[in-house]
Design an enzyme around this catalytic site. Sequence first.
Site, PDB file in Angstrom:
ATOM      1  N   GLU A 227      -1.931 -14.230   2.394  1.00 17.44           N
ATOM      2  CA  GLU A 227      -3.412 -14.035   2.138  1.00 17.44           C
ATOM      3  C   GLU A 227      -3.355 -13.313   0.790  1.00 17.44           C
ATOM      4  OE1 GLU A 227      -5.944 -15.336   4.123  1.00 17.44           O
ATOM      5  OE2 GLU A 227      -4.972 -16.295   5.565  1.00 17.44           O
ATOM      6  N   CYS A 261     -11.396  -8.856  -1.500  1.00 15.33           N
ATOM      7  CA  CYS A 261     -10.532 -10.088  -2.052  1.00 15.33           C
ATOM      8  C   CYS A 261     -11.421 -11.164  -2.243  1.00 15.33           C
ATOM      9  CB  CYS A 261      -9.518 -10.382  -1.159  1.00 15.33           C
ATOM     10  SG  CYS A 261     -10.048 -10.890   0.494  1.00 15.33           S
TER      11      CYS A 261
HETATM   12  P1  NAD Z   1      -0.478  -5.017  -2.761  1.00 14.60           P
HETATM   13  O1  NAD Z   1       0.284  -6.476  -2.781  1.00 14.60           O
HETATM   14  O2  NAD Z   1      -0.111  -4.160  -3.897  1.00 14.60           O
HETATM   15  O3  NAD Z   1      -0.013  -4.353  -1.247  1.00 14.60           O
HETATM   16  C1  NAD Z   1      -0.233  -5.002  -0.144  1.00 14.60           C
HETATM   17  C2  NAD Z   1       1.003  -4.495   0.790  1.00 14.60           C
HETATM   18  O4  NAD Z   1       2.416  -4.794   0.358  1.00 14.60           O
HETATM   19  C3  NAD Z   1       1.127  -3.014   1.041  1.00 14.60           C
HETATM   20  O5  NAD Z   1       1.289  -2.691   2.399  1.00 14.60           O
HETATM   21  C4  NAD Z   1       2.264  -2.570   0.271  1.00 14.60           C
HETATM   22  O6  NAD Z   1       2.984  -1.566   0.857  1.00 14.60           O
HETATM   23  C5  NAD Z   1       3.080  -3.679   0.135  1.00 14.60           C
HETATM   24  N1  NAD Z   1       3.904  -3.823  -1.243  1.00 14.60           N
HETATM   25  C6  NAD Z   1       3.297  -3.399  -2.305  1.00 14.60           C
HETATM   26  N2  NAD Z   1       4.355  -3.686  -3.248  1.00 14.60           N
HETATM   27  C7  NAD Z   1       5.455  -4.193  -2.821  1.00 14.60           C
HETATM   28  C8  NAD Z   1       6.807  -4.751  -3.159  1.00 14.60           C
HETATM   29  N3  NAD Z   1       7.081  -4.698  -4.202  1.00 14.60           N
HETATM   30  N4  NAD Z   1       7.552  -5.183  -2.183  1.00 14.60           N
HETATM   31  C9  NAD Z   1       7.045  -5.179  -0.831  1.00 14.60           C
HETATM   32  N5  NAD Z   1       6.081  -4.884  -0.415  1.00 14.60           N
HETATM   33  C10 NAD Z   1       5.182  -4.408  -1.407  1.00 14.60           C
HETATM   34  O7  NAD Z   1      -2.161  -5.208  -2.575  1.00 14.60           O
HETATM   35  P2  NAD Z   1      -3.049  -3.870  -2.434  1.00 14.60           P
HETATM   36  O8  NAD Z   1      -3.147  -3.357  -3.730  1.00 14.60           O
HETATM   37  O9  NAD Z   1      -2.799  -3.276  -1.132  1.00 14.60           O
HETATM   38  O10 NAD Z   1      -4.559  -4.873  -2.261  1.00 14.60           O
HETATM   39  C11 NAD Z   1      -5.082  -5.760  -3.153  1.00 14.60           C
HETATM   40  C12 NAD Z   1      -4.910  -7.095  -3.254  1.00 14.60           C
HETATM   41  O11 NAD Z   1      -4.656  -7.837  -2.113  1.00 14.60           O
HETATM   42  C13 NAD Z   1      -5.652  -7.813  -4.123  1.00 14.60           C
HETATM   43  O12 NAD Z   1      -4.838  -8.727  -4.840  1.00 14.60           O
HETATM   44  C14 NAD Z   1      -6.499  -8.669  -3.109  1.00 14.60           C
HETATM   45  O13 NAD Z   1      -7.205  -9.665  -3.583  1.00 14.60           O
HETATM   46  C15 NAD Z   1      -5.541  -8.816  -1.943  1.00 14.60           C
HETATM   47  N6  NAD Z   1      -6.323  -9.136  -0.725  1.00 14.60           N
HETATM   48  C16 NAD Z   1      -6.387 -10.571  -0.204  1.00 14.60           C
HETATM   49  C17 NAD Z   1      -6.759 -10.716   0.826  1.00 14.60           C
HETATM   50  C18 NAD Z   1      -7.098 -12.032   1.496  1.00 14.60           C
HETATM   51  O14 NAD Z   1      -7.298 -11.985   2.788  1.00 14.60           O
HETATM   52  N7  NAD Z   1      -6.650 -13.071   1.013  1.00 14.60           N
HETATM   53  C19 NAD Z   1      -7.448  -9.711   1.494  1.00 14.60           C
HETATM   54  C20 NAD Z   1      -7.697  -8.263   1.174  1.00 14.60           C
HETATM   55  C21 NAD Z   1      -6.885  -7.948  -0.026  1.00 14.60           C
END
Ligand code: NAD
Length: 475
Positions: A227, A261
């Site tokens: 997602e 998002c």
């Molecule tokens: P992110 O991808 O930075 O982090 C999400 C999760 O991944 C966190 O738990 C984090 O610890 C982990 N993570 C981060 N970097 C990682 C890596 N290199 N390797 C493994 N795991 C890692 O996202 P965020 O900043 O927490 O959230 C914002 C993003 O999420 C935006 O792009 C937003 O659009 C998206 N989002 C999507 C939805 C949806 O339902 N489609 C909902 C909410 C947010």
Amino acid sequence: MAIAPPNSTGQVSQEEIKKRIQALLTSQRAFFADGHTLPVAFRKEQLRKLQRVLKQHEQELFDALYADFRKPALEAFGTEIGFIELELKLALKSIEDWACPRRVPETLINFPARSYVYPQPYGVTLIISPWNYPLNLLFTPLIGAMAAGNCAILKPSEIAPNTAAVVNRLITQNFDERYLAVVEGGVETSQELLAQRFDYIFFTGSTQVGRIVMKAAAEYLTPVTLELGGKSPAIVVSDTDLELAARRICWGKFLNAGQTCVAPDYVLVQEDVKEEFIQQMAQCIKEFYGEQPLNSPDFARIINDNHFQRLSAMLTPEHVRIGGETDAADRYIAPTVLDNIAWDHPSMQEEIFGPVLPILTFETIDEAIKIVNRHEKPLALYFFSANKLYQQRILHEVTFGGGCINDTISHLANPNLPFGGVGSSGLGSYHGIASFDVFSHQKSVLHRGTWLDLPFRYPPYGNKLNLLRRFFKWL
Ligand code: NAD
């Protein structure tokens, strides 16, 4: 054995975290293999427990969300706690139907037979969530995983640490860790989890990290749901009720201070009504948040300094039409509208994920469709027009995850609509029955009758080919 973030004690090493994760996985595997999660009665009991725990600790959850980014209580309830409650109610009401084998129509080729699809839990699942709706995006997939009969390890985002800590405590204190467990931590912890073998990975977060998750999952061919994010447009045609469109866009954009998002990322407005639309936006922002949004209790803050700096760089003074004020100490960015924006402006280079709304224009519907189709497939699209033909064109000619005609975000509030992205905005969908299905392997089984055994398929084939051809023609 709660797993707290490695730096919260200053003592837990990465090696220790790895060992704990492996121990958790081993115990969850054994719990699943022993069949504890298979009875629907067990699943319902656990879902009811989750319902109770969330209700009893609602205030702590409100407080944690407020401490993380001053999320107003109404938004915390409407978009997180209340939303989870609705998903729980639906799952509890429907689980018997969802879990029961589904009979599918027969083909004569197998006569006599009956065919069924048996939903079967995958086993031990991993749910990784982001910080912006830290409860909703952890618990909504979890409800699907539990309803479908899986065990789960939950990895909340380290960027909303207060919420992560409360979630960890509530799950650890109320559930058997062989069934549900929380692993707190940052990128390294997440990578440690991804290095292990799970039966399903459900990831919500950025497109960039989504790629990392999919690569890690490929190692064991683990199925994934991703997602992700992206730039979701709102298209405003001149025939629409501009006041209503401005109000609904304003709400969808500035809810959670734009850290959503599916927030409208930018507006494409028909050139001849741009000025009026901007006036309506200005009016609306004033009505929602007053003359000084800084003092409004209904407007959240930016989650951390990195995001504050990133967003501040988008506020080029020559483009600011509304808002633009910031307060670094408070991580406040005013609801802001940018005008005369080109695609090379910083706000159009990445998903904005904050209270900054660039306005771009188009002249014809063909042009609007071309503009959207030139870019990555968005997670959401919002189309404001009374013209049914234009509505149909958008629906047929543009690919996007989901969206609304004449509204923003509200499609998420209907659990009968599967929610998910497409292309770089995601893979797979959930909510309602889709959450149950996503966490179930669909096992297809043919029950064949024994009283008839037509000989076509058995060797020696001799001259059966023509007979078989005629049979296929007749089918
Ligand atoms: P992110 O991808 O930075 O982090 C999400 C999760 O991944 C966190 O738990 C984090 O610890 C982990 N993570 C981060 N970097 C990682 C890596 N290199 N390797 C493994 N795991 C890692 O996202 P965020 O900043 O927490 O959230 C914002 C993003 O999420 C935006 O792009 C937003 O659009 C998206 N989002 C999507 C939805 C949806 O339902 N489609 C909902 C909410 C947010």
